[in-house]
Design a protein around this motif. Structure first.
Motif, short mmCIF file in Angstrom:
data_model
loop_
_atom_site.label_atom_id
_atom_site.label_comp_id
_atom_site.label_asym_id
_atom_site.label_seq_id
_atom_site.Cartn_x
_atom_site.Cartn_y
_atom_site.Cartn_z
N ILE A 182 0.83 -1.21 0.00
CA ILE A 182 0.00 0.00 0.00
C ILE A 182 0.86 1.25 0.00
O ILE A 182 0.64 2.17 -0.80
CB ILE A 182 -0.97 0.01 1.21
CG1 ILE A 182 -2.02 -1.10 1.05
CG2 ILE A 182 -1.66 1.36 1.34
CD1 ILE A 182 -2.96 -1.23 2.22
N SER A 183 1.87 1.29 0.86
CA SER A 183 2.72 2.49 0.95
C SER A 183 3.50 2.71 -0.35
O SER A 183 3.67 3.86 -0.79
CB SER A 183 3.68 2.39 2.13
OG SER A 183 4.54 1.28 2.00
N ILE A 186 1.03 4.13 -2.96
CA ILE A 186 0.72 5.54 -2.68
C ILE A 186 1.91 6.42 -3.06
O ILE A 186 1.74 7.47 -3.70
CB ILE A 186 0.34 5.73 -1.19
CG1 ILE A 186 -0.99 5.02 -0.90
CG2 ILE A 186 0.25 7.21 -0.85
CD1 ILE A 186 -1.33 4.96 0.57
N TYR A 205 -4.83 -4.45 -5.26
CA TYR A 205 -4.77 -3.16 -4.57
C TYR A 205 -5.53 -2.10 -5.36
O TYR A 205 -5.35 -1.97 -6.58
CB TYR A 205 -3.33 -2.70 -4.39
CG TYR A 205 -3.21 -1.22 -4.05
CD1 TYR A 205 -3.30 -0.80 -2.73
CD2 TYR A 205 -3.05 -0.26 -5.05
CE1 TYR A 205 -3.23 0.55 -2.41
CE2 TYR A 205 -2.98 1.09 -4.73
CZ TYR A 205 -3.07 1.49 -3.42
OH TYR A 205 -3.01 2.82 -3.11
N LYS A 208 -6.17 2.48 -1.84
CA LYS A 208 -5.49 2.33 -0.54
C LYS A 208 -5.93 1.10 0.24
O LYS A 208 -5.74 1.02 1.45
CB LYS A 208 -5.69 3.59 0.32
CG LYS A 208 -5.17 4.86 -0.35
CD LYS A 208 -5.35 6.08 0.54
CE LYS A 208 -4.88 7.34 -0.18
NZ LYS A 208 -5.05 8.56 0.64
N LYS A 209 -6.51 0.13 -0.46
CA LYS A 209 -6.93 -1.11 0.20
C LYS A 209 -6.45 -2.31 -0.62
O LYS A 209 -6.31 -2.23 -1.83
CB LYS A 209 -8.46 -1.17 0.34
CG LYS A 209 -9.04 -0.14 1.30
CD LYS A 209 -10.53 -0.36 1.52
CE LYS A 209 -11.33 -0.13 0.24
NZ LYS A 209 -12.79 -0.20 0.46
#
Length: 264
Positions: A182-183, A186, A205, A208-209
């Motif tokens: 996730i990071s 992003i 993904y 953000k999930k």
């Protein structure tokens, strides 16, 4: 309507399993064939020899197809767990008309680094293209003996990709830790990641999930082309208006059904 473009070289794969040998078309051809099965018109940009055709992909426009002396040819020996390159058709000429690329939807699935990641970034920045990228070819290289090698690149080159598809080994090579999926997404502004995990299923993904889609154990002969089928199937369903989460679930089901057909 936006132009749909498939970029990558096609191949003629020789597959050996249980002492039997057969040939199968691979590379961007397989993506194209699935799009044709879903009645989606698209253009093919890639390099093949005169011995290769797209007759089994009737919705493909091959007017931008580039020709070389030979088609990429790969031996995939399942009995010996060996993969070897026989011939490579070469790099794709990306000096293409601006009006072809502008605001297009581009599906990229290369065998090796058939195009550069800098060109992929150019498609985003200069032509406002929407990118569906299978990272596979960019993590591959080969030597003069035809041995297939792994290579790594700076993951920052994947910035702003709309849909990124990769398998477990490719993810570990580039990002190391699935817990940071996730990071990383992003940080690089990647909209969707499709991480295929073989028998373990798929990690998907978006927004953000992460959704983990497990699979049921099945017996198969070979799974060559499953990643292409996931990406092309997902694209086709989203193209025809399906919600993206339902699209990846349905694509996974289709892959499993296809694998069962190739089973005992």
């Amino acid at each position: 309507m936006k132009e749909i473009i498939c970029i990558g070289n096609s191949s003629i794969d020789t597959i050996v399993f249980d002492k039997k040998r057969y040939k199968k078309k691979g590379g961007i051809h397989y993506i194209s064939k699935i799009l044709s099965e879903n009645k989606i018109k698209h253009r093919i940009i890639g390099v093949v020899g005169d011995d290769f055709n797209f007759k089994d992909s009737p919705y493909a426009d091959v007017s931008y197809l580039q020709r070389s002396k030979t088609t990429t040819s790969i031996l995939i020996d399942k009995d010996k767990n060996d993969v070897k390159l026989f011939s490579y058709s070469g790099k794709i000429n990306t000096n293409l008309p601006k009006d072809l690329l502008e605001n297009s939807i581009v599906i990229i699935s290369t065998i090796f680094e058939d195009i550069s990641l800098n060109f992929v970034n150019k498609l985003k920045k200069d032509y406002n293209a929407k990118i569906f990228l299978d990272v596979q070819g960019f993590t591959r290289d080969y030597n003069d003996k035809g041995e297939i090698l792994r290579k790594i690149f700076d993951p920052s080159l994947l910035k702003d990709i709309d849909v990124l598809k990769l398998n477990k080994s490719e993810f570990n090579l580039l990002f190391k830790d699935q817990e940071k999926m996730i990071s990383e997404a992003i940080k690089l502004n990647i909209k969707i990641i499709i991480l295929t995990l073989g028998k373990e299923g798929i990690k998907y993904y978006n927004n953000k999930k992460i959704v983990y889609l497990k699979t049921q154990p099945i017996e198969t002969v070979e799974n060559i082309g499953s990643g292409d089928r996931i990406l092309a199937g997902f694209f086709s369903k989203v193209y025809w208006g399906m919600d993206d989460l339902e699209a990846i679930k349905e694509s996974q089901k289709e892959v499993l059904e296809n694998l069962k057909k190739n089973g005992k």
